[in-house]
Motif scaffolding. Sequence first.
Motif, PDB file in Angstrom:
ATOM      1  N   GLU A 118       0.332  -1.365  -0.079  1.00 20.93           N
ATOM      2  CA  GLU A 118       0.001  -0.070   0.190  1.00 20.93           C
ATOM      3  C   GLU A 118       0.704   0.897   0.008  1.00 20.93           C
ATOM      4  O   GLU A 118       0.330   2.205  -0.929  1.00 20.93           O
ATOM      5  N   HIS A 119       1.780   0.988   0.694  1.00 26.39           N
ATOM      6  CA  HIS A 119       2.932   2.754   0.752  1.00 26.39           C
ATOM      7  C   HIS A 119       3.577   2.740  -0.648  1.00 26.39           C
ATOM      8  O   HIS A 119       3.706   3.972  -0.487  1.00 26.39           O
ATOM      9  N   HIS A 120       3.394   1.854  -1.492  1.00 24.82           N
ATOM     10  CA  HIS A 120       3.845   1.946  -2.908  1.00 24.82           C
ATOM     11  C   HIS A 120       3.376   2.520  -3.588  1.00 24.82           C
ATOM     12  O   HIS A 120       3.406   3.473  -4.950  1.00 24.82           O
ATOM     13  N   VAL A 121       1.815   2.815  -3.471  1.00 25.06           N
ATOM     14  CA  VAL A 121       0.460   3.462  -3.986  1.00 25.06           C
ATOM     15  C   VAL A 121       0.551   4.583  -4.939  1.00 25.06           C
ATOM     16  O   VAL A 121       0.986   5.164  -6.124  1.00 25.06           O
ATOM     17  N   PRO A 122       0.505   5.840  -4.006  1.00 21.39           N
ATOM     18  CA  PRO A 122       1.152   7.138  -4.815  1.00 21.39           C
ATOM     19  C   PRO A 122       2.466   7.238  -5.583  1.00 21.39           C
ATOM     20  O   PRO A 122       1.476   7.870  -6.498  1.00 21.39           O
ATOM     21  N   LYS A 123       2.857   7.116  -5.193  1.00 20.62           N
ATOM     22  CA  LYS A 123       3.975   7.324  -6.051  1.00 20.62           C
ATOM     23  C   LYS A 123       3.907   6.032  -7.493  1.00 20.62           C
ATOM     24  O   LYS A 123       3.924   6.696  -8.591  1.00 20.62           O
ATOM     25  N   TYR A 124       3.383   4.392  -7.556  1.00 20.85           N
ATOM     26  CA  TYR A 124       3.317   4.239  -8.318  1.00 20.85           C
ATOM     27  C   TYR A 124       1.734   4.872  -9.533  1.00 20.85           C
ATOM     28  O   TYR A 124       2.249   4.909 -10.408  1.00 20.85           O
ATOM     29  N   HIS A 125       1.529   5.522  -8.974  1.00 20.82           N
ATOM     30  CA  HIS A 125      -0.047   6.671  -9.106  1.00 20.82           C
ATOM     31  C   HIS A 125       0.255   7.264  -9.958  1.00 20.82           C
ATOM     32  O   HIS A 125      -0.094   7.855 -11.059  1.00 20.82           O
ATOM     33  N   THR A 126       1.468   8.657  -9.000  1.00 20.64           N
ATOM     34  CA  THR A 126       1.965   9.053 -10.036  1.00 20.64           C
ATOM     35  C   THR A 126       2.353   9.006 -11.490  1.00 20.64           C
ATOM     36  O   THR A 126       2.658   9.890 -12.366  1.00 20.64           O
ATOM     37  N   TRP A 127       3.962   7.793 -11.711  1.00 23.80           N
ATOM     38  CA  TRP A 127       4.056   7.055 -12.241  1.00 23.80           C
ATOM     39  C   TRP A 127       3.192   7.130 -13.887  1.00 23.80           C
ATOM     40  O   TRP A 127       3.419   7.797 -14.899  1.00 23.80           O
ATOM     41  N   MET A 128       2.051   6.072 -13.962  1.00 15.37           N
ATOM     42  CA  MET A 128       1.181   6.039 -13.991  1.00 15.37           C
ATOM     43  C   MET A 128       0.160   6.966 -13.994  1.00 15.37           C
ATOM     44  O   MET A 128      -0.878   6.288 -16.175  1.00 15.37           O
ATOM     45  N   ARG A 129       0.366   8.662 -14.283  1.00 15.27           N
ATOM     46  CA  ARG A 129      -0.527   9.518 -15.006  1.00 15.27           C
ATOM     47  C   ARG A 129       0.150   9.848 -16.129  1.00 15.27           C
ATOM     48  O   ARG A 129      -0.651  10.850 -16.866  1.00 15.27           O
ATOM     49  N   SER A 130       1.623   9.085 -16.297  1.00 18.24           N
ATOM     50  CA  SER A 130       2.359   9.873 -17.462  1.00 18.24           C
ATOM     51  C   SER A 130       1.563   9.100 -18.984  1.00 18.24           C
ATOM     52  O   SER A 130       1.438   8.000 -18.955  1.00 18.24           O
ATOM     53  N   GLU A 131       1.365   9.982 -19.702  1.00 20.82           N
ATOM     54  CA  GLU A 131       0.459   9.258 -20.756  1.00 20.82           C
ATOM     55  C   GLU A 131       1.647   8.018 -22.234  1.00 20.82           C
ATOM     56  O   GLU A 131       1.737   7.219 -22.496  1.00 20.82           O
ATOM     57  N   GLU A 132       2.971   8.964 -22.013  1.00 19.41           N
ATOM     58  CA  GLU A 132       3.803   8.128 -22.410  1.00 19.41           C
ATOM     59  C   GLU A 132       4.082   6.756 -21.430  1.00 19.41           C
ATOM     60  O   GLU A 132       4.151   5.757 -22.155  1.00 19.41           O
ATOM     61  N   LEU A 133       4.258   5.986 -20.396  1.00 23.14           N
ATOM     62  CA  LEU A 133       4.208   5.224 -19.537  1.00 23.14           C
ATOM     63  C   LEU A 133       2.827   4.060 -20.298  1.00 23.14           C
ATOM     64  O   LEU A 133       2.695   3.218 -20.042  1.00 23.14           O
ATOM     65  N   GLN A 134       1.198   5.225 -19.948  1.00 21.49           N
ATOM     66  CA  GLN A 134       0.311   4.292 -20.107  1.00 21.49           C
ATOM     67  C   GLN A 134       0.418   3.741 -21.119  1.00 21.49           C
ATOM     68  O   GLN A 134       0.658   2.816 -21.966  1.00 21.49           O
ATOM     69  N   LYS A 135       0.973   4.419 -22.207  1.00 18.72           N
ATOM     70  CA  LYS A 135       1.459   4.232 -23.886  1.00 18.72           C
ATOM     71  C   LYS A 135       1.847   2.752 -24.017  1.00 18.72           C
ATOM     72  O   LYS A 135       1.668   1.431 -25.197  1.00 18.72           O
ATOM     73  N   LEU A 136       3.560   2.695 -23.661  1.00 20.23           N
ATOM     74  CA  LEU A 136       3.928   1.916 -22.801  1.00 20.23           C
ATOM     75  C   LEU A 136       3.369   0.463 -22.926  1.00 20.23           C
ATOM     76  O   LEU A 136       4.167  -0.190 -23.412  1.00 20.23           O
ATOM     77  N   THR A 137       2.292   0.504 -22.174  1.00 20.90           N
ATOM     78  CA  THR A 137       2.548  -0.449 -21.289  1.00 20.90           C
ATOM     79  C   THR A 137       1.406  -0.394 -21.106  1.00 20.90           C
ATOM     80  O   THR A 137       0.378  -1.605 -20.678  1.00 20.90           O
ATOM     81  N   ALA A 138       0.634  -0.283 -22.548  1.00 19.60           N
ATOM     82  CA  ALA A 138      -0.709  -0.024 -22.483  1.00 19.60           C
ATOM     83  C   ALA A 138      -1.838  -0.519 -21.669  1.00 19.60           C
ATOM     84  O   ALA A 138      -2.399  -1.603 -21.716  1.00 19.60           O
ATOM     85  N   SER A 139      -1.470   0.933 -20.838  1.00 19.34           N
ATOM     86  CA  SER A 139      -2.434   1.178 -19.395  1.00 19.34           C
ATOM     87  C   SER A 139      -3.447   2.127 -19.751  1.00 19.34           C
ATOM     88  O   SER A 139      -2.941   2.557 -20.076  1.00 19.34           O
ATOM     89  N   GLU A 140      -5.061   1.967 -18.669  1.00 16.98           N
ATOM     90  CA  GLU A 140      -5.329   3.665 -18.605  1.00 16.98           C
ATOM     91  C   GLU A 140      -5.374   3.807 -16.824  1.00 16.98           C
ATOM     92  O   GLU A 140      -5.489   3.236 -16.568  1.00 16.98           O
ATOM     93  N   PRO A 141      -5.603   5.347 -17.261  1.00 16.76           N
ATOM     94  CA  PRO A 141      -5.088   5.536 -16.371  1.00 16.76           C
ATOM     95  C   PRO A 141      -6.526   5.022 -15.274  1.00 16.76           C
ATOM     96  O   PRO A 141      -7.449   5.419 -15.576  1.00 16.76           O
ATOM     97  N   LEU A 142      -6.065   5.274 -13.715  1.00 15.57           N
ATOM     98  CA  LEU A 142      -7.037   4.715 -13.246  1.00 15.57           C
ATOM     99  C   LEU A 142      -6.971   6.044 -11.563  1.00 15.57           C
ATOM    100  O   LEU A 142      -5.850   6.797 -11.472  1.00 15.57           O
ATOM    101  N   THR A 143      -7.938   6.282 -10.399  1.00 19.02           N
ATOM    102  CA  THR A 143      -7.951   7.098 -10.112  1.00 19.02           C
ATOM    103  C   THR A 143      -7.116   6.292  -9.194  1.00 19.02           C
ATOM    104  O   THR A 143      -6.808   5.269  -8.922  1.00 19.02           O
ATOM    105  N   LEU A 144      -6.838   7.198  -8.196  1.00 16.01           N
ATOM    106  CA  LEU A 144      -5.757   6.726  -6.545  1.00 16.01           C
ATOM    107  C   LEU A 144      -6.789   5.873  -6.148  1.00 16.01           C
ATOM    108  O   LEU A 144      -5.918   4.523  -5.546  1.00 16.01           O
ATOM    109  N   GLU A 145      -7.991   6.005  -5.917  1.00 15.77           N
ATOM    110  CA  GLU A 145      -8.833   4.793  -5.797  1.00 15.77           C
ATOM    111  C   GLU A 145      -8.529   3.444  -5.640  1.00 15.77           C
ATOM    112  O   GLU A 145      -8.228   2.392  -5.366  1.00 15.77           O
ATOM    113  N   GLU A 146      -8.989   3.293  -6.654  1.00 15.77           N
ATOM    114  CA  GLU A 146      -8.490   2.360  -8.369  1.00 15.77           C
ATOM    115  C   GLU A 146      -7.089   1.151  -8.338  1.00 15.77           C
ATOM    116  O   GLU A 146      -7.438  -0.059  -7.971  1.00 15.77           O
ATOM    117  N   GLU A 147      -6.272   2.436  -8.214  1.00 11.35           N
ATOM    118  CA  GLU A 147      -5.026   2.283  -8.356  1.00 11.35           C
ATOM    119  C   GLU A 147      -4.860   1.033  -6.670  1.00 11.35           C
ATOM    120  O   GLU A 147      -3.908   0.184  -6.442  1.00 11.35           O
TER     121      GLU A 147
END
Length: 195
Positions: free
Chosen positions: A21-50
Motif C-alpha cells: 500500500e505505501h508504494h501506491v501513491p508514487k506508482y499512481h503518479t507514474w501511471m498518470r504519464s501518457e508515455e508510460l500508459q502508451k508503453l504499458t498499454a495501461s488505462e489511467p486509474l484514480t488513486l482509489e482504483e490504484e
Amino acid sequence: MRLNFNTKILGKNTILVPYREHHVPKYHTWMRSEELQKLTASEPLTLEEEYKMQKTWQEDDDKCTFIILDKHKYEQNCDENDSMIGDTNIFVIDNDNMVGEIEIMIAEETARGSKKGWEAVILMLLYGIKFIKIKTFEAKISIENIISINMFQKLNFKEKSRSEIFQEVTLEKVVDNNWTKGLEGHFEFQLQTYE
C-alpha cells in the motif's frame, strides 16, 4: 500474489520488493504519464482504483508483482518510496501449461539505460522459474517500444505473433536448463524475508 508477499529479492544494483500500500501513491503518479500508459498499454486509474488494484496484485494467485528499487539509493537513505524506479510482473495466463506473461517498466527516466531494468527482469525470470514454476514466458510489447523488444530478444525471446490492431508484438521463450543457467550467470540472486 500471496507467494511473494514476504519476499525480497536482492540483486547487484536492484532490490525487488512486493507491491504494498505505501508504494501506491508514487506508482499512481507514474501511471498518470501518457508515455508510460502508451508503453504499458495501461488505462489511467484514480488513486482509489490504484489501491484496489494493489490489493488484487497482493491476493490473486495468478499475479505476481515486485516494485524495483535502486539498491544503491536505498542503501543510502533506507527510503523505499524515494528509491522506487519501476516494477516487474508475471501474470500466469495458462495454469495447465504454466505460461506466464512477464512485464517490466522502468518509470524513472534517470534509471533508464542504466541496466537496472535488465537486472530486474532477469531476477524476475529466475523467480518465475524457481518459485512460480513457469515453463514458458511471453512478453507482449508495444510495437513502438523498440528498447523492450530488443531487451527480450537479447534474452532469447522469439517473436510468436504480431497484432496490428493492438499495435503489439508477443515474444516467447520456453524455459530450459541451459537458458536458466545462463540467466543465473548474469547476476547474483538472493532472497530475504520482507517485513
